[in-house]
Design an enzyme around this catalytic site. Structure first.
Site, mmCIF file in Angstrom:
data_model
loop_
_atom_site.group_PDB
_atom_site.id
_atom_site.type_symbol
_atom_site.label_atom_id
_atom_site.label_comp_id
_atom_site.label_asym_id
_atom_site.label_seq_id
_atom_site.Cartn_x
_atom_site.Cartn_y
_atom_site.Cartn_z
ATOM 1 N N MET A 30 -5.096 6.940 3.126
ATOM 2 C CA MET A 30 -4.910 8.054 4.057
ATOM 3 C C MET A 30 -5.277 9.366 3.363
ATOM 4 O O MET A 30 -4.869 10.448 3.809
ATOM 5 C CB MET A 30 -3.476 8.088 4.562
ATOM 6 N N LEU A 33 -5.815 11.820 -2.403
ATOM 7 C CA LEU A 33 -5.872 10.812 -3.458
ATOM 8 C C LEU A 33 -5.186 11.282 -4.739
ATOM 9 O O LEU A 33 -5.308 12.436 -5.147
ATOM 10 C CB LEU A 33 -7.334 10.460 -3.739
ATOM 11 N N GLY A 36 -2.343 6.913 -8.246
ATOM 12 C CA GLY A 36 -2.051 5.609 -7.643
ATOM 13 C C GLY A 36 -3.297 5.054 -6.964
ATOM 14 O O GLY A 36 -3.710 3.916 -7.193
ATOM 15 N N HIS A 37 -3.919 5.890 -6.131
ATOM 16 C CA HIS A 37 -5.175 5.477 -5.472
ATOM 17 C C HIS A 37 -6.261 5.191 -6.513
ATOM 18 O O HIS A 37 -7.015 4.239 -6.391
ATOM 19 C CB HIS A 37 -5.691 6.583 -4.545
ATOM 20 N N GLN A 153 4.217 -3.625 3.162
ATOM 21 C CA GLN A 153 2.898 -3.490 3.784
ATOM 22 C C GLN A 153 1.941 -4.543 3.216
ATOM 23 O O GLN A 153 1.193 -5.186 3.953
ATOM 24 C CB GLN A 153 2.360 -2.079 3.517
HETATM 25 P P1 AMP Z 1 -1.892 5.618 1.226
HETATM 26 O O1 AMP Z 1 -3.036 6.582 1.109
HETATM 27 O O2 AMP Z 1 -0.579 6.192 0.850
HETATM 28 O O3 AMP Z 1 -1.882 4.894 2.548
HETATM 29 O O4 AMP Z 1 -2.168 4.503 0.129
HETATM 30 C C1 AMP Z 1 -3.377 3.808 0.065
HETATM 31 C C2 AMP Z 1 -3.232 2.654 -0.885
HETATM 32 O O5 AMP Z 1 -2.869 3.132 -2.175
HETATM 33 C C3 AMP Z 1 -2.124 1.663 -0.454
HETATM 34 O O6 AMP Z 1 -2.577 0.340 -0.698
HETATM 35 C C4 AMP Z 1 -0.986 2.037 -1.350
HETATM 36 O O7 AMP Z 1 -0.104 0.969 -1.611
HETATM 37 C C5 AMP Z 1 -1.717 2.445 -2.611
HETATM 38 N N1 AMP Z 1 -0.862 3.320 -3.426
HETATM 39 C C6 AMP Z 1 -0.265 4.481 -3.047
HETATM 40 N N2 AMP Z 1 0.497 4.978 -4.046
HETATM 41 C C7 AMP Z 1 0.387 4.104 -5.082
HETATM 42 C C8 AMP Z 1 0.952 4.040 -6.386
HETATM 43 N N3 AMP Z 1 1.780 4.975 -6.846
HETATM 44 N N4 AMP Z 1 0.615 2.992 -7.171
HETATM 45 C C9 AMP Z 1 -0.217 2.028 -6.715
HETATM 46 N N5 AMP Z 1 -0.785 2.031 -5.499
HETATM 47 C C10 AMP Z 1 -0.479 3.038 -4.675
#
Ligand code: AMP
Length: 280
Positions: A30, A33, A36-37, A153
């Site tokens: 989403m 970035l 984590g991303h 998820q």
């Molecule tokens: P989001 O943009 O929050 O929807 O996240 C996109 C992807 O990044 C999803 O698969 C999340 O699980 C992953 N993600 C978000 N934050 C982290 C994090 N701190 N560590 C690992 N993966 C993450």
């Protein structure tokens, strides 16, 4: 970096790649970035053709204000995607993703989608399911990357792949990336003040102590420990929404024999809602 907004164009490109035997990887996000991303981007480094999708999915928010205020940092995101040599950014619009789609909202999700976040965020997982299914149908990836930070998820996506894609998409699970304090990285961390950020890290400390305790003791003690933790954190103005231990494969309630257990938590600092989980 090839930036595509049109669903039709993205479908065409992906069909051409697949016809040419080029394997496609998808990393759904989403935006906004962070590291984590970036760990997902790094994990895909050796793949043939890497597509990142950026779509703030209104169907998965249960609070309109939260959706409208979701942080957007597109210029920074573009820099990160280029830095990681991502081949394509798919950034569809709401009209195509939401209005022109049959969302199958009556679909019954598995029982595990109704607990934890599913219990407190009505229709959240329906929204995730619907949009990820749509992305998979447009892109037809061979692999897709998801973070364990959003553990429930991740389980739902594996269920989706089994139900609708005959397990033909490889789901790559990536470890949770944390700040130095232990706080799991999240786009929502931006909304915390320095003080609140420190408070949020206290929850992680509690998870670690709990893990240590449960490793060496009977899990029957968990309900009592939970009450203590909730009380302790509420004194710091941290409001626990849920704190549970569950089997990590199916989110069933664990028994003494189970070994694959995770601790799951959701909590509020002010009006910012955060989630985390760790393996015991
Ligand atoms: P989001 O943009 O929050 O929807 O996240 C996109 C992807 O990044 C999803 O698969 C999340 O699980 C992953 N993600 C978000 N934050 C982290 C994090 N701190 N560590 C690992 N993966 C993450």
């Amino acid at each position: 970096l090839n930036i595509i907004n049109s669903v039709e164009e993205q479908e065409k490109l992906c069909k051409r790649l697949t016809d040419d035997n080029i394997k496609i990887s998808l990393i759904p996000t989403m935006g906004n970035l962070h590291l984590g991303h970036e760990s997902l981007l790094k994990a895909s480094i050796n793949d043939d053709y890497r597509i990142v999708s950026l779509f703030v999915n209104p169907l998965q928010f249960n609070n309109y204000k939260d959706y409208k205020n979701y942080p957007k940092t597109i210029e920074k995101d573009l820099k990160i995607l280029k830095l990681h040599n991502i081949d394509c950014l798919f950034m569809p619009n709401e009209k195509d993703m939401i209005l022109k789609t049959n969302h199958d909202i009556e679909r019954k999700l598995p029982d595990f989608a109704n607990i934890l976040c599913g219990k407190f965020r009505k229709s959240h997982f329906q929204g995730v399911y619907s949009i990820v299914k749509k992305l998979f149908n447009i892109i037809k990836p061979q692999k897709a990357y998801f973070g364990k930070k959003d553990f429930q998820q991740l389980l739902l996506i594996k269920y989706l792949v089994k139900e609708c894609f005959k397990n033909t998409i490889d789901i790559i699970e990536c470890e949770t990336i944390r700040e130095k304090s232990g706080l799991a990285m999240s786009s929502r961390n931006n909304k915390l003040s320095v003080k609140q950020n420190r408070l949020a890290a206290l929850v992680f400390n509690e998870l670690v102590s709990l893990r240590k305790y449960l490793k060496n003791n009977n899990i029957d003690l968990f309900p009592m420990l939970r009450e203590e933790i909730i009380k302790k954190l509420s004194k710091q103005d941290i409001k626990i929404e849920y704190l549970d231990i569950l089997c990590r494969n199916n989110l069933n309630t664990p028994t003494e024999q189970d070994i694959d257990i995770n601790i799951f938590v959701a909590f509020y600092i002010g009006d910012v809602r955060l989630i985390d989980n760790i393996e015991i």
